[in-house]
Design an enzyme around this catalytic site. Structure first.
Site, PDB file in Angstrom:
ATOM      1  N   HIS A 206       0.832  -1.211   0.000  1.00  0.00           N
ATOM      2  CA  HIS A 206       0.000   0.000   0.000  1.00  0.00           C
ATOM      3  C   HIS A 206       0.862   1.254   0.000  1.00  0.00           C
ATOM      4  O   HIS A 206       2.082   1.205   0.212  1.00  0.00           O
ATOM      5  CB  HIS A 206      -0.955  -0.002   1.204  1.00  0.00           C
ATOM      6  CG  HIS A 206      -0.275   0.045   2.538  1.00  0.00           C
ATOM      7  ND1 HIS A 206       0.254   1.193   3.089  1.00  0.00           N
ATOM      8  CD2 HIS A 206      -0.054  -0.947   3.454  1.00  0.00           C
ATOM      9  CE1 HIS A 206       0.776   0.923   4.274  1.00  0.00           C
ATOM     10  NE2 HIS A 206       0.616  -0.367   4.520  1.00  0.00           N
ATOM     11  N   CYS A 222       3.096  -4.991   6.678  1.00  0.00           N
ATOM     12  CA  CYS A 222       2.707  -4.567   5.341  1.00  0.00           C
ATOM     13  C   CYS A 222       3.902  -3.971   4.598  1.00  0.00           C
ATOM     14  O   CYS A 222       4.881  -3.527   5.208  1.00  0.00           O
ATOM     15  CB  CYS A 222       1.574  -3.553   5.399  1.00  0.00           C
ATOM     16  SG  CYS A 222      -0.019  -4.281   5.887  1.00  0.00           S
TER      17      CYS A 222
END
Length: 246
Positions: A206, A222
């Site tokens: 992301h 992440c």
């Protein structure tokens, strides 16, 4: 005039008496008193004329300084001309807020074993590679999991989202009770401009509203990218793309 003449006579008598006393004291070995100063105005009461002359040289140095030191008048602190100077906040340096040049996007040679279209993430080097058909790869800098949150594996992109909403998982909110349960997508959202969800895991590739963290181990697992970089990658890959994390 009669009153003035009477005062002169009285004063002269007083001087004679004082002189007689001084002479008797001097003869007795006592120190004579300081000389008297006669006021030029003989109409003043005679008691005001008997003021001894002050010898300024006899004043102690410390006392003299105290007497002679002029009195400084303090300015009004809140006067418009005497406003206190407020210290201006230092300009925030942008050097620590910039991404290191080596983590900017570039094209590099690739002779690895993964076929074109595969995303390969090297968490040690902090790079994401998108393998291309001509023996090259598009390389992007990334932020990875901080110590204790490293991971490796093989997944596929299961979903794509533009300006995604963020729902911190229960495990993260347990570590960070200050986090919200939901945050709508937007520039302030930690997931940034785009998100690529990896299988059924909680991990994503992301964007980030903190681009200076790219190249560092800062996340909870992440893979972070700059917003402009994840937007570019988002347009180049689709759902089902293989992602290799090493």
């Amino acid at each position: 005039m009669r009153n003035a003449s009477s005062r002169i006579v009285l004063f002269t008598g007083a001087l004679l008496i004082g002189a007689g006393l001084a002479g008797s004291q001097a003869s007795a070995g006592q120190v004579a008193p300081p000389p008297l100063v006669l006021s030029p105005n003989l109409t003043e009461p005679w008691t005001m004329q008997l003021q001894p002359r002050v010898n300024r040289r006899a004043v102690a140095p410390a006392q003299r300084r105290q007497v002679e030191q002029p009195q400084v008048r303090r300015a009004n602190w809140w006067s418009p001309r005497q406003q206190p100077v407020r210290q201006q906040p230092q300009a925030r340096t942008t050097q620590s807020r910039q991404i290191a040049p080596q983590f900017l996007p570039t094209i590099v040679k690739y002779d690895g074993k993964y076929k074109p279209g595969t995303i390969v993430i090297d968490t040690n080097a902090r790079y994401l590679y998108l393998v291309q058909k001509d023996g090259t790869a598009r390389r992007y800098g990334v932020g990875v999991g901080k110590p204790g949150f490293e991971w490796a594996g093989r997944h596929r992109i299961s979903r794509k989202a533009e300006w995604p909403d963020w729902r911190p998982p229960a495990e993260m909110r347990k570590r960070r009770p200050d986090l919200p349960t939901f945050m709508a997508g937007g520039p302030e959202n930690p997931l940034g401009a785009r998100a690529l969800y990896l299988g059924s895991t909680l991990y994503r590739i992301h964007g980030s509203n903190q681009p200076w963290t790219i190249g560092h181990a800062v996340s909870s697992g992440c893979i972070r990218m700059r917003n402009e970089d994840v937007t570019d990658l988002y347009e180049r890959v689709g759902v089902g793309t293989t992602v290799i994390v090493i």
